[in-house]
Design a protein around this motif. Structure first.
Motif, PDB file in Angstrom:
ATOM      1  N   ILE A  82      -4.693  -7.460  -8.400  1.00 14.11           N
ATOM      2  CA  ILE A  82      -4.709  -5.884  -7.658  1.00 14.11           C
ATOM      3  C   ILE A  82      -4.371  -5.095  -8.595  1.00 14.11           C
ATOM      4  O   ILE A  82      -5.318  -4.545  -8.741  1.00 14.11           O
ATOM      5  N   ALA A  83      -2.756  -4.839  -8.252  1.00 15.08           N
ATOM      6  CA  ALA A  83      -2.119  -4.036  -9.010  1.00 15.08           C
ATOM      7  C   ALA A  83      -2.846  -3.281 -10.683  1.00 15.08           C
ATOM      8  O   ALA A  83      -3.059  -2.727 -11.237  1.00 15.08           O
ATOM      9  N   ASP A  84      -2.515  -4.683 -11.317  1.00 13.94           N
ATOM     10  CA  ASP A  84      -3.091  -4.433 -12.820  1.00 13.94           C
ATOM     11  C   ASP A  84      -4.579  -4.395 -13.001  1.00 13.94           C
ATOM     12  O   ASP A  84      -4.928  -3.676 -13.424  1.00 13.94           O
ATOM     13  N   SER A  85      -5.571  -4.574 -11.778  1.00 16.43           N
ATOM     14  CA  SER A  85      -7.031  -4.313 -11.779  1.00 16.43           C
ATOM     15  C   SER A  85      -7.554  -3.129 -11.665  1.00 16.43           C
ATOM     16  O   SER A  85      -7.981  -2.238 -12.410  1.00 16.43           O
ATOM     17  N   ASP A  93      -2.571   9.541  -4.154  1.00 13.67           N
ATOM     18  CA  ASP A  93      -2.915   9.345  -3.035  1.00 13.67           C
ATOM     19  C   ASP A  93      -4.605   8.311  -3.162  1.00 13.67           C
ATOM     20  O   ASP A  93      -4.200   7.371  -3.109  1.00 13.67           O
ATOM     21  N   ASP A  94      -4.249   9.099  -4.527  1.00 12.52           N
ATOM     22  CA  ASP A  94      -6.363   8.015  -5.021  1.00 12.52           C
ATOM     23  C   ASP A  94      -5.893   6.641  -5.287  1.00 12.52           C
ATOM     24  O   ASP A  94      -6.631   6.158  -4.931  1.00 12.52           O
ATOM     25  N   ALA A  95      -4.551   6.120  -5.803  1.00 13.84           N
ATOM     26  CA  ALA A  95      -4.023   4.655  -6.432  1.00 13.84           C
ATOM     27  C   ALA A  95      -3.530   3.527  -5.104  1.00 13.84           C
ATOM     28  O   ALA A  95      -4.568   3.027  -4.329  1.00 13.84           O
ATOM     29  N   TYR A  96      -3.738   4.711  -4.134  1.00 16.12           N
ATOM     30  CA  TYR A  96      -3.394   4.135  -2.423  1.00 16.12           C
ATOM     31  C   TYR A  96      -5.007   3.993  -2.101  1.00 16.12           C
ATOM     32  O   TYR A  96      -4.972   2.817  -1.552  1.00 16.12           O
ATOM     33  N   LYS A  97      -5.691   4.940  -1.983  1.00 17.39           N
ATOM     34  CA  LYS A  97      -6.696   4.331  -1.538  1.00 17.39           C
ATOM     35  C   LYS A  97      -7.908   3.203  -1.819  1.00 17.39           C
ATOM     36  O   LYS A  97      -8.194   2.412  -1.294  1.00 17.39           O
ATOM     37  N   GLN A  98      -7.249   3.044  -3.581  1.00 17.30           N
ATOM     38  CA  GLN A  98      -7.974   2.041  -3.887  1.00 17.30           C
ATOM     39  C   GLN A  98      -7.179   0.628  -3.259  1.00 17.30           C
ATOM     40  O   GLN A  98      -7.607  -0.338  -3.216  1.00 17.30           O
ATOM     41  N   VAL A  99      -5.901   0.396  -3.383  1.00 16.14           N
ATOM     42  CA  VAL A  99      -5.430  -1.018  -3.193  1.00 16.14           C
ATOM     43  C   VAL A  99      -5.660  -1.076  -1.709  1.00 16.14           C
ATOM     44  O   VAL A  99      -5.543  -1.536  -1.018  1.00 16.14           O
ATOM     45  N   HIS A 100      -5.712   0.310  -0.495  1.00 22.60           N
ATOM     46  CA  HIS A 100      -6.009   0.051   0.421  1.00 22.60           C
ATOM     47  C   HIS A 100      -7.344  -0.742   0.852  1.00 22.60           C
ATOM     48  O   HIS A 100      -7.701  -1.528   1.231  1.00 22.60           O
ATOM     49  N   ASP A 101      -8.242  -0.269   0.212  1.00 22.77           N
ATOM     50  CA  ASP A 101     -10.058  -0.567   0.485  1.00 22.77           C
ATOM     51  C   ASP A 101      -9.966  -2.344  -0.272  1.00 22.77           C
ATOM     52  O   ASP A 101     -10.175  -3.200   0.135  1.00 22.77           O
ATOM     53  N   ALA A 102      -9.158  -2.278  -1.098  1.00 20.77           N
ATOM     54  CA  ALA A 102      -8.773  -3.640  -1.844  1.00 20.77           C
ATOM     55  C   ALA A 102      -7.853  -4.739  -1.118  1.00 20.77           C
ATOM     56  O   ALA A 102      -8.692  -6.002  -0.732  1.00 20.77           O
ATOM     57  N   LEU A 103      -6.942  -4.428  -0.274  1.00 21.16           N
ATOM     58  CA  LEU A 103      -6.375  -5.391   0.515  1.00 21.16           C
ATOM     59  C   LEU A 103      -6.867  -5.138   1.954  1.00 21.16           C
ATOM     60  O   LEU A 103      -7.198  -6.422   2.508  1.00 21.16           O
ATOM     61  N   ILE A 104      -7.702  -4.150   1.949  1.00 20.97           N
ATOM     62  CA  ILE A 104      -9.108  -4.568   3.546  1.00 20.97           C
ATOM     63  C   ILE A 104      -9.996  -5.260   3.456  1.00 20.97           C
ATOM     64  O   ILE A 104     -10.369  -6.299   4.114  1.00 20.97           O
ATOM     65  N   THR A 105     -10.240  -5.538   2.225  1.00 19.92           N
ATOM     66  CA  THR A 105     -10.925  -6.181   1.851  1.00 19.92           C
ATOM     67  C   THR A 105     -10.273  -8.301   1.431  1.00 19.92           C
ATOM     68  O   THR A 105     -11.363  -8.912   0.720  1.00 19.92           O
ATOM     69  N   LEU A 106      -9.681  -8.197   1.483  1.00 20.05           N
ATOM     70  CA  LEU A 106      -9.185  -9.241   1.227  1.00 20.05           C
ATOM     71  C   LEU A 106      -9.137 -10.806   1.516  1.00 20.05           C
ATOM     72  O   LEU A 106      -8.996 -10.750   2.435  1.00 20.05           O
ATOM     73  N   ASP A 148       1.232   0.414 -12.546  1.00 15.82           N
ATOM     74  CA  ASP A 148       2.111  -0.204 -13.132  1.00 15.82           C
ATOM     75  C   ASP A 148       2.957  -1.143 -11.870  1.00 15.82           C
ATOM     76  O   ASP A 148       4.017  -0.911 -11.140  1.00 15.82           O
ATOM     77  N   ALA A 149       2.417  -2.834 -12.329  1.00 17.31           N
ATOM     78  CA  ALA A 149       2.446  -3.486 -10.765  1.00 17.31           C
ATOM     79  C   ALA A 149       4.241  -3.543 -10.637  1.00 17.31           C
ATOM     80  O   ALA A 149       4.808  -4.159  -8.808  1.00 17.31           O
ATOM     81  N   ASP A 150       4.813  -4.356 -11.539  1.00 17.23           N
ATOM     82  CA  ASP A 150       6.500  -4.031 -11.334  1.00 17.23           C
ATOM     83  C   ASP A 150       6.979  -2.886 -10.402  1.00 17.23           C
ATOM     84  O   ASP A 150       7.913  -3.446  -9.498  1.00 17.23           O
ATOM     85  N   ALA A 151       6.512  -1.747 -10.949  1.00 12.95           N
ATOM     86  CA  ALA A 151       7.208  -0.557 -10.319  1.00 12.95           C
ATOM     87  C   ALA A 151       7.178  -0.549  -8.416  1.00 12.95           C
ATOM     88  O   ALA A 151       7.568  -0.163  -7.777  1.00 12.95           O
ATOM     89  N   ILE A 152       5.970  -0.721  -8.043  1.00 18.69           N
ATOM     90  CA  ILE A 152       4.857  -0.829  -7.536  1.00 18.69           C
ATOM     91  C   ILE A 152       6.070  -2.185  -6.203  1.00 18.69           C
ATOM     92  O   ILE A 152       6.596  -1.871  -5.322  1.00 18.69           O
ATOM     93  N   MET A 153       5.907  -2.675  -7.052  1.00 18.15           N
ATOM     94  CA  MET A 153       6.528  -4.292  -6.196  1.00 18.15           C
ATOM     95  C   MET A 153       8.415  -4.134  -5.834  1.00 18.15           C
ATOM     96  O   MET A 153       8.844  -4.239  -4.621  1.00 18.15           O
ATOM     97  N   ALA A 154       8.882  -3.372  -6.630  1.00 15.72           N
ATOM     98  CA  ALA A 154      10.162  -3.368  -6.760  1.00 15.72           C
ATOM     99  C   ALA A 154       9.935  -2.162  -5.626  1.00 15.72           C
ATOM    100  O   ALA A 154      11.791  -1.727  -4.892  1.00 15.72           O
ATOM    101  N   GLU A 155       9.507  -1.380  -5.723  1.00 11.82           N
ATOM    102  CA  GLU A 155       9.234  -0.217  -4.765  1.00 11.82           C
ATOM    103  C   GLU A 155       9.254  -0.491  -3.041  1.00 11.82           C
ATOM    104  O   GLU A 155       9.663  -0.028  -2.070  1.00 11.82           O
ATOM    105  N   MET A 156       9.129  -1.480  -3.490  1.00 13.28           N
ATOM    106  CA  MET A 156       8.203  -1.976  -1.457  1.00 13.28           C
ATOM    107  C   MET A 156       9.155  -2.518  -0.693  1.00 13.28           C
ATOM    108  O   MET A 156       9.400  -2.514   0.628  1.00 13.28           O
ATOM    109  N   GLU A 157      10.528  -2.723  -1.027  1.00 12.42           N
ATOM    110  CA  GLU A 157      11.912  -3.257   0.014  1.00 12.42           C
ATOM    111  C   GLU A 157      11.723  -1.497  -0.189  1.00 12.42           C
ATOM    112  O   GLU A 157      13.669  -1.421   0.434  1.00 12.42           O
ATOM    113  N   ALA A 210       0.692  -0.652  -0.142  1.00  9.54           N
ATOM    114  CA  ALA A 210      -0.574  -0.423   0.154  1.00  9.54           C
ATOM    115  C   ALA A 210       0.581   1.251   0.124  1.00  9.54           C
ATOM    116  O   ALA A 210       0.966   2.297  -1.043  1.00  9.54           O
ATOM    117  N   ILE A 211       1.919   1.108   0.800  1.00 11.77           N
ATOM    118  CA  ILE A 211       2.763   2.323   0.672  1.00 11.77           C
ATOM    119  C   ILE A 211       3.854   3.056  -0.289  1.00 11.77           C
ATOM    120  O   ILE A 211       3.990   3.745  -1.219  1.00 11.77           O
TER     121      ILE A 211
END
Length: 254
Positions: free
Chosen positions: A185-188, A160-173, A192-201, A151-152
């Protein structure tokens, strides 16, 4: 409250009733064994005749403890207000200029956070004048941490808008936040799923989570959800009606 505490309260309450009857007979600072036995009998008699005194004493003690906790929480809020409402990285929703601020410490794997989610949303949307700040506080294991990192990272990469969408998806996952699920989730959402996954760490994601954990420790928060509602600490799940009551009282006080 422990049984030992109740027994202690009972004795204190009994003392109040028995003292008047025995003060002239007994030196309480220097009782003999026989006087102690006699006094014990009077205490028992008083309690049997006036059992309501026990609950009265318990009620007084509980109220005193609640008042002390509220005062301690008020000081914690005052000492940490800037970090609570202006940390520079937590997501801010609702009305940014609202007259009431609600801060939530949340964990995606927390059942009560999931229960609170639609009710908090309803409160914010129906009120229209609440600033809502969401703090990522993963404390329930690796799945919680992975969800918060995702999410972060989304907020950093996509806003921010993308964060809120992801937050809502994760809280109901329903399932675990495994990599294929997060990418889906990112693709739906057209992200950019790859960019987000790379940023996670990244160091930035790690530092944000660490800062929130540090703030929670200072606030003596060790469970989720925990809220700051209109300046009042609320520890644990609160139903919608109670949240509206807190907001209404805060506005009336101002």
């Amino acid at each position: 409250m422990t049984r030992a505490s109740i027994r202690s309260l009972a004795l204190i309450a009994a003392l109040a009733g028995a003292t008047a009857a025995t003060a002239e007979e007994i030196d309480f600072g220097n009782m003999t064994p026989d006087q102690e036995i006699a006094f014990g009998i009077k205490v028992r008699e008083y309690l049997l005749q006036n059992p309501q005194v026990i609950m009265e004493a318990v009620s007084v003690l509980e109220q005193r403890e609640a008042d002390q906790m509220a005062a301690a929480d008020e000081q914690l809020v005052s000492d940490n207000m800037d970090a609570l409402v202006n940390d520079g990285f937590s997501w801010v929703g609702g009305n940014p200029d609202g007259d009431i601020t609600i801060v939530e410490f949340s964990d995606y794997r927390c059942g009560y956070c999931r229960k609170a989610h639609p009710e908090v949303q309803e409160l914010i949307e129906s009120d229209g004048n609440i600033r809502f700040i969401l703090k990522e506080f993963p404390i329930l294991g690796e799945a919680s941490l992975t969800s918060s990192k995702f999410a972060i990272a989304t907020k950093i990469v996509a806003g921010d808008d993308a964060y809120k969408q992801v937050h809502d998806a994760l809280i109901t996952l329903g399932g675990a936040p495994e990599e294929p699920t997060l990418k889906r989730i990112a693709d739906s959402l057209g992200l950019d799923a790859d960019a987000i996954m790379a940023e996670m760490e990244s160091d930035e994601v790690t530092s944000r989570i660490a800062a929130t954990h540090d703030l929670a420790a200072k606030m003596q928060i060790n469970g989720t959800p925990s809220f700051l509602m209109a300046g009042e600490m609320v520890r644990g799940y609160v139903p919608l009606a109670a949240m509206r009551d807190i907001v209404g009282k805060a506005r009336a006080a101002n």
